[in-house]
Motif scaffolding. Structure first.
Motif, short mmCIF file in Angstrom:
data_model
loop_
_atom_site.label_atom_id
_atom_site.label_comp_id
_atom_site.label_asym_id
_atom_site.label_seq_id
_atom_site.Cartn_x
_atom_site.Cartn_y
_atom_site.Cartn_z
N LYS A 40 0.82 -1.23 0.00
CA LYS A 40 0.00 0.00 0.00
C LYS A 40 0.85 1.27 0.00
CE LYS A 40 -3.80 -2.26 2.53
NZ LYS A 40 -4.35 -2.83 1.31
N THR A 43 -1.32 3.45 -4.76
CA THR A 43 -2.68 2.94 -4.93
C THR A 43 -3.00 2.53 -6.36
OG1 THR A 43 -3.49 5.21 -5.23
CG2 THR A 43 -3.56 4.28 -3.00
N GLU A 44 -2.14 2.92 -7.31
CA GLU A 44 -2.38 2.59 -8.71
C GLU A 44 -1.15 1.92 -9.32
OE1 GLU A 44 -3.53 6.07 -10.82
OE2 GLU A 44 -5.28 6.48 -9.55
#
Length: 208
Positions: A40, A43-44
């Motif tokens: 994490k 996020t992309e």
């Protein structure tokens, strides 16, 4: 955390190589990208991809990873062992420990992994206050009745401190049982017994 990324890259590289999977820049970037997403940190995927590319550029500048490989095998082995340690052992949860046992069981029959497992098990052994963890690891591998696993354990037994005397004796008995069972023979040992170079007794007789 560069250490975690290098460790992940090394383990991915090691497992891919041992399973004859394709190793190239694209796949290395993808492996790092998936790590960053799993942690994490981004996020992309496009963001993870850009970071992964920059990381490999950094690794090349530092002469650690270049042309789809670690520049020294020592780097590869150390970081692969580090990945196993920080991912599956430092968390001290049963699920991670069982996962580590599964990985060792999967690859220990392949001598390609010997140095990696020697490094991580020596590190684990040094941190123990009793025999429980190391006995569990060793006993799980002996249960496979793999000749290569037995060879690895016998050759490294002297380096491990926290193994019970009963398991040391059991290891020797299991090893002798495998030897008595016999293997295909093709070369001759000093004692005159014909042994194939994949035979456990051949390895023991010719160990330096």
């Amino acid at each position: 955390n560069k250490r975690i990324v290098f460790a992940h890259l090394a383990y991915w590289h090691y497992s891919s190589q041992s399973e004859n999977k394709k190793i190239n820049h694209h796949n290395a970037v993808d492996a790092i990208s998936k790590l960053l997403l799993a942690r994490k940190e981004v996020t992309e995927y496009t963001m993870a991809h850009d970071r992964a590319v920059k990381f490999l550029e950094y690794a090349e500048r530092r002469s650690i990873y270049f042309e789809d490989n670690f520049t020294h095998k020592t780097f590869l082995e150390y970081y692969a062992a580090d990945h196993l340690y920080i991912t599956y052992f430092t968390k001290a949860r049963d699920s991670e420990r069982y996962a580590l046992l599964g990985i060792i069981k999967k690859y220990l029959s392949n001598s390609f992994w010997y140095i990696v497992f020697e490094l991580v098990l020596t590190r684990i052994d040094k941190e123990q206050s009793d025999n429980q963890v190391m006995d569990e690891i060793i006993d799980t591998q002996l249960a496979t009745e793999s000749l290569n696993a037995n060879y690895f354990i016998i050759m490294n037994m002297r380096n491990f401190v926290n193994i019970s005397d009963s398991l040391r004796q059991q290891t020797l008995k299991r090893t002798m049982a495998l030897l008595v069972r016999g293997e295909r023979h093709s070369s001759v040992s000093a004692s005159g017994m014909e042994l194939d170079d994949n035979n456990l007794l051949y390895k023991l007789c010719n160990h330096q």
